[in-house]
Design a protein around this motif. Sequence first.
Motif, PDB file in Angstrom:
ATOM      1  N   LEU A  80       1.145   6.809  -6.690  1.00  0.00           N
ATOM      2  CA  LEU A  80       0.014   7.684  -6.992  1.00  0.00           C
ATOM      3  C   LEU A  80       0.253   9.136  -6.579  1.00  0.00           C
ATOM      4  O   LEU A  80      -0.523  10.024  -6.947  1.00  0.00           O
ATOM      5  CB  LEU A  80      -1.253   7.172  -6.281  1.00  0.00           C
ATOM      6  CG  LEU A  80      -1.860   5.884  -6.814  1.00  0.00           C
ATOM      7  CD1 LEU A  80      -3.031   5.469  -5.943  1.00  0.00           C
ATOM      8  CD2 LEU A  80      -2.321   6.065  -8.253  1.00  0.00           C
ATOM      9  N   GLN A  81       1.292   9.387  -5.797  1.00  0.00           N
ATOM     10  CA  GLN A  81       1.546  10.726  -5.269  1.00  0.00           C
ATOM     11  C   GLN A  81       1.656  11.795  -6.376  1.00  0.00           C
ATOM     12  O   GLN A  81       1.077  12.881  -6.226  1.00  0.00           O
ATOM     13  CB  GLN A  81       2.808  10.720  -4.394  1.00  0.00           C
ATOM     14  CG  GLN A  81       3.038  11.998  -3.609  1.00  0.00           C
ATOM     15  CD  GLN A  81       1.888  12.288  -2.660  1.00  0.00           C
ATOM     16  OE1 GLN A  81       1.408  11.394  -1.980  1.00  0.00           O
ATOM     17  NE2 GLN A  81       1.444  13.525  -2.629  1.00  0.00           N
ATOM     18  N   PRO A  82       2.356  11.555  -7.492  1.00  0.00           N
ATOM     19  CA  PRO A  82       2.389  12.602  -8.544  1.00  0.00           C
ATOM     20  C   PRO A  82       0.993  12.928  -9.083  1.00  0.00           C
ATOM     21  O   PRO A  82       0.680  14.099  -9.338  1.00  0.00           O
ATOM     22  CB  PRO A  82       3.260  11.992  -9.643  1.00  0.00           C
ATOM     23  CG  PRO A  82       4.049  10.913  -8.994  1.00  0.00           C
ATOM     24  CD  PRO A  82       3.248  10.456  -7.835  1.00  0.00           C
ATOM     25  N   TYR A  83       0.158  11.929  -9.228  1.00  0.00           N
ATOM     26  CA  TYR A  83      -1.199  12.175  -9.725  1.00  0.00           C
ATOM     27  C   TYR A  83      -2.016  12.957  -8.693  1.00  0.00           C
ATOM     28  O   TYR A  83      -2.801  13.837  -9.057  1.00  0.00           O
ATOM     29  CB  TYR A  83      -1.908  10.854 -10.061  1.00  0.00           C
ATOM     30  CG  TYR A  83      -1.212  10.075 -11.155  1.00  0.00           C
ATOM     31  CD1 TYR A  83      -1.150  10.562 -12.461  1.00  0.00           C
ATOM     32  CD2 TYR A  83      -0.605   8.867 -10.877  1.00  0.00           C
ATOM     33  CE1 TYR A  83      -0.501   9.857 -13.457  1.00  0.00           C
ATOM     34  CE2 TYR A  83       0.038   8.158 -11.861  1.00  0.00           C
ATOM     35  CZ  TYR A  83       0.092   8.652 -13.161  1.00  0.00           C
ATOM     36  OH  TYR A  83       0.732   7.957 -14.146  1.00  0.00           O
TER      37      TYR A  83
ATOM     38  N   LEU B 145       0.829  -1.212   0.000  1.00  0.00           N
ATOM     39  CA  LEU B 145       0.000   0.000   0.000  1.00  0.00           C
ATOM     40  C   LEU B 145       0.861   1.259   0.000  1.00  0.00           C
ATOM     41  O   LEU B 145       0.534   2.233  -0.693  1.00  0.00           O
ATOM     42  CB  LEU B 145      -0.921   0.003   1.221  1.00  0.00           C
ATOM     43  CG  LEU B 145      -2.134  -0.921   1.141  1.00  0.00           C
ATOM     44  CD1 LEU B 145      -2.881  -0.908   2.468  1.00  0.00           C
ATOM     45  CD2 LEU B 145      -3.057  -0.494   0.025  1.00  0.00           C
ATOM     46  N   ASN B 146       1.946   1.252   0.766  1.00  0.00           N
ATOM     47  CA  ASN B 146       2.837   2.422   0.783  1.00  0.00           C
ATOM     48  C   ASN B 146       3.467   2.643  -0.588  1.00  0.00           C
ATOM     49  O   ASN B 146       3.615   3.795  -1.040  1.00  0.00           O
ATOM     50  CB  ASN B 146       3.924   2.253   1.840  1.00  0.00           C
ATOM     51  CG  ASN B 146       3.393   2.478   3.246  1.00  0.00           C
ATOM     52  OD1 ASN B 146       2.376   3.138   3.430  1.00  0.00           O
ATOM     53  ND2 ASN B 146       4.069   1.923   4.229  1.00  0.00           N
ATOM     54  N   GLN B 147       3.844   1.580  -1.294  1.00  0.00           N
ATOM     55  CA  GLN B 147       4.419   1.708  -2.639  1.00  0.00           C
ATOM     56  C   GLN B 147       3.378   2.247  -3.617  1.00  0.00           C
ATOM     57  O   GLN B 147       3.672   3.119  -4.452  1.00  0.00           O
ATOM     58  CB  GLN B 147       4.950   0.366  -3.125  1.00  0.00           C
ATOM     59  CG  GLN B 147       6.224  -0.077  -2.438  1.00  0.00           C
ATOM     60  CD  GLN B 147       6.665  -1.473  -2.879  1.00  0.00           C
ATOM     61  OE1 GLN B 147       5.958  -2.153  -3.616  1.00  0.00           O
ATOM     62  NE2 GLN B 147       7.839  -1.881  -2.403  1.00  0.00           N
ATOM     63  N   LYS B 148       2.145   1.739  -3.516  1.00  0.00           N
ATOM     64  CA  LYS B 148       1.088   2.228  -4.415  1.00  0.00           C
ATOM     65  C   LYS B 148       0.783   3.694  -4.138  1.00  0.00           C
ATOM     66  O   LYS B 148       0.562   4.479  -5.072  1.00  0.00           O
ATOM     67  CB  LYS B 148      -0.180   1.385  -4.253  1.00  0.00           C
ATOM     68  CG  LYS B 148      -0.044   0.004  -4.835  1.00  0.00           C
ATOM     69  CD  LYS B 148      -1.293  -0.821  -4.611  1.00  0.00           C
ATOM     70  CE  LYS B 148      -1.100  -2.233  -5.157  1.00  0.00           C
ATOM     71  NZ  LYS B 148      -2.272  -3.075  -4.896  1.00  0.00           N
TER      72      LYS B 148
END
Length: 181
Positions: free
Chosen positions: A140-143, A133-136
């Motif tokens: 997704l952080q840039p989006y 979940l942390n990797q996902k």
Amino acid sequence: MAATGEDAAAMDSISRVPIPPSALNFKTDQDSQLENTTGESGFTENQPTPSKKSSNNNDGSVETAEEAVEPAEPDIDELCKDMFDKMAIFLQGELTATCEDYKLLENMNKLTSLKYMEMKDISINISRNLQDLNQKYASLQPYLDQINQIEEQVTALEQAAYKLDTYSKKLEAKFKKLEKR
């Protein structure tokens, strides 16, 4: 640990067997004389054992002591054998109970170990899922940043639209005023 069932009854009967007073037959001179004259091998439980009284003669005689001989009775041998058998049953019961306790403790330890292994597996899976979940979230952080920028731009555009609407209303009001003249 206390024994139960037949073992307990057997042990209980050991402690309740009284030893008759006649079990200890001491022979005196008079007993020997009675045996020789009557041909009996001792006294029964109902007959009192005669005691040797010291003679108090003035002629200065001295009383002699004889060794008390206890005949081996078959009842004592049987009672000893019975006692040892019952003691063996008692000890066997105690050892069996102790062994059962250790087996129970061993089973409880095995079950506890299995539960801890299951909990370890569950925690490993939770940790792995949390890392995924942390990797996902990181991917997704840039989006999410773009969404925040778009939201800011929409808010600014909305403010500009409100200002434009207000300005257009003022302009329309001035235009109508000029037209009426």
